[in-house]
Design an enzyme around this catalytic site. Structure first.
Site, PDB file in Angstrom:
ATOM      1  N   SER A 155       0.823  -1.207   0.000  1.00 60.13           N
ATOM      2  CA  SER A 155       0.000   0.000   0.000  1.00 60.13           C
ATOM      3  C   SER A 155       0.868   1.273   0.000  1.00 60.13           C
ATOM      4  O   SER A 155       1.720   1.415  -0.867  1.00 60.13           O
ATOM      5  CB  SER A 155      -0.945  -0.074   1.210  1.00 60.13           C
ATOM      6  OG  SER A 155      -1.925   0.918   1.133  1.00 60.13           O
ATOM      7  N   ASP A 180      -9.718  -3.314  -5.516  1.00 61.46           N
ATOM      8  CA  ASP A 180      -9.368  -4.130  -4.334  1.00 61.46           C
ATOM      9  C   ASP A 180     -10.083  -3.627  -3.079  1.00 61.46           C
ATOM     10  O   ASP A 180      -9.694  -3.967  -1.974  1.00 61.46           O
ATOM     11  CB  ASP A 180      -7.848  -4.171  -4.137  1.00 61.46           C
ATOM     12  CG  ASP A 180      -7.260  -2.856  -3.624  1.00 61.46           C
ATOM     13  OD1 ASP A 180      -8.017  -1.868  -3.440  1.00 61.46           O
ATOM     14  OD2 ASP A 180      -6.037  -2.807  -3.375  1.00 61.46           O
ATOM     15  N   HIS A 210      -7.522  -5.262  -0.531  1.00 60.14           N
ATOM     16  CA  HIS A 210      -6.301  -4.463  -0.342  1.00 60.14           C
ATOM     17  C   HIS A 210      -5.397  -5.077   0.736  1.00 60.14           C
ATOM     18  O   HIS A 210      -4.206  -5.273   0.523  1.00 60.14           O
ATOM     19  CB  HIS A 210      -6.741  -3.052   0.060  1.00 60.14           C
ATOM     20  CG  HIS A 210      -5.679  -2.023  -0.032  1.00 60.14           C
ATOM     21  ND1 HIS A 210      -5.222  -1.529  -1.234  1.00 60.14           N
ATOM     22  CD2 HIS A 210      -4.989  -1.368   0.924  1.00 60.14           C
ATOM     23  CE1 HIS A 210      -4.293  -0.614  -0.997  1.00 60.14           C
ATOM     24  NE2 HIS A 210      -4.130  -0.500   0.307  1.00 60.14           N
TER      25      HIS A 210
END
Ligand code: NAG
Ligand code: NAG
Ligand code: NAG
Length: 413
Positions: free
Chosen positions: A203, A356, A390
């Site tokens: 991320s 996601d 995610h």
């Protein structure tokens, strides 16, 4: 005597080198450095006499026993749950823009430092959900594959409130992180028989890792980086920061990380549906400055977006080291915000698309052109995991197996 010792050295040196090499099993692991996502690094703070408590929370200052002592600022669940202390924590966590320094910094009187640089042991793991989110499961999986924290496995936590800024813009937080990460990568390699490292980000960690790589000299990258595995980072940001800024416009001056993650005009260009729809006008990624002004971001905030964040988004590019991108898809993901009456204080109607859960699929697919399509990028692989979120990319069992396989695998150089 001196000559004698000199000779001894010469005799022993090659032997010492050989024995060190011989001590490495033939299938020795390549060292791994992990960069976790937003909020996953822990921060400590120390208050000095320059600290002024917010007027509405005088208890944060006078008689505070925190002065001069390092304490856990993030994440400190005890303090967050205490109504008397929670506002102090919120205040001390703020970063503010300093026009004289042209950079973000802590509030006066608040010093901060990142806990446990070099190790993965202090990645946030105070709940099962945070352990999932913050690479805790990945660390466990790597340990099962033989990795040891501080020996073959290293952590590069960072001050997630800050974000890298465009080149030419002062950004002391990122400059400091860059120096520390460069030294860490070199140490990890040195302590592992000179093997190059595998850098793995999740991320927001991807923004830090990619900028770090792209600002490191190419010969250095080629010498020290065997493989970059980027999980759950898109090439064009996502919509959540748009919605969050609409409800707290002042954050444009206090949350540089939000500005950098706004949808990029390089990805959400002409031909893509508008990001924000109102009866009177629509906003695409190119119209973000107008959108920011319309939601009430002060002019300085718009300038910070245009000067610090936007050039960074437009500069998102291939790291020119072997790279694998791993992303989840098939989750309902914010694709468009409808403020039909043009009142940005209201809760918008959200149109969902594929992605996601955070990153729209457009931001994920763009990696294949931006990184994979760069002629200088010799090795690029993209893995899209259906039905994976995610955080699931670094925590679901099946996804973890794919990520660990990529980390252990050797791409052709
Ligand atoms: C959490 O915050 C409170 C209040 O600032 C502080 O007294 C305490 O020491 C902190 N906890 C840790 C582990 O540092
Ligand atoms: C805004 O975008 C929507 C959906 O793409 C479109 O139908 C509408 O005509 C646009 N409105 C304006 C004012 O441009
Ligand atoms: C916009 O919405 C907010 C929250 O629902 C409301 O308090 C405010 O009065 C609205 N403003 C206008 C101009 O309608």
């Amino acid at each position: 005597m001196a000559t004698h010792r000199h000779w001894l050295l010469l005799l022993f040196l090659p032997w010492a080198l050989l024995s060190r090499r011989g001590a490495q099993p033939p299938d020795a692991l390549y060292p791994v450095v992990l960069l976790p996502g937003n909020t996953c690094s822990q921060l400590e703070a120390r208050l000095t006499d320059a600290y002024e408590p917010p007027p509405e929370s005088p208890q944060c200052g006078a008689g505070s026993n925190e002065r001069g002592r390092w304490f856990r600022l993030w994440r400190n669940a005890t303090a967050m749950d205490d109504p008397a202390v929670a506002p102090c924590l919120a205040d001390q966590l703020r970063v503010v823009y300093d026009p004289a320094a042209r950079d973000f910094r802590n509030e006066p009187g608040v010093e901060t430092r990142v806990l446990g640089f070099g190790s993965t042991a202090d990645f946030l793991a105070d709940t099962e959900a945070n352990k999932d989110l913050c690479m805790g499961r990945l660390v466990e999986a790597l340990q099962q594959a033989g990795y040891r924290d501080g020996e073959t496995l290293f952590g590069a936590p960072y001050d997630f409130r800050q974000a890298p800024a465009a080149r030419g813009q002062p950004c002391r937080a990122f400059a400091r992180f860059t120096r520390r990460l460069r030294a860490l990568v070199e140490r990890a390699s040195r302590e592992n028989g000179g093997r190059p490292v595998v850098i793995v980000s999740h991320s927001q960690g991807g923004y830090f890792a990619l900028e770090f790589l792209n600002r490191s000299p190419l010969p250095w990258r080629r010498r020290y980086v065997k493989h970059y595995v980027m999980a759950s980072t898109g090439a064009g940001g996502f919509l959540l920061p748009l919605r969050n800024l609409a409800s707290v416009p002042r954050d444009a001056l206090e949350a540089p990380d939000a500005l950098v993650a706004l949808p990029s005009p390089a990805v959400f260009g002409p031909g893509t549906p508008p990001l924000v729809v109102t009866r009177a006008r629509n906003y695409t990624a190119r119209d973000i400055p107008e959108f920011l002004a319309a939601i009430g971001v002060p002019p300085l905030g718009v300038t910070l977006y245009e000067t610090r964040a936007l050039p960074l988004q437009l500069g998102f590019r291939a790291p020119v080291v072997p790279t694998t991108c791993i992303n989840g898809v098939g989750q309902p993901t914010m694709e468009q915000l409808v403020y039909w009456d043009g009142n940005f204080s209201e809760t918008p109607q959200v149109v969902y698309g594929d992605g996601d859960g955070f990153l729209p699929v457009a931001s994920i697919v763009a990696l294949d052109t931006v990184i994979g399509g760069d002629p200088r990028q010799e090795y690029y692989k993209s893995i899209k995991l259906a039905g994976t979120s995610h955080a699931g990319v670094v925590s679901d069992a099946a996804a973890l197996k794919r990520v660990v396989d990529e980390i252990l695998w050797s791409p052709p150089i």
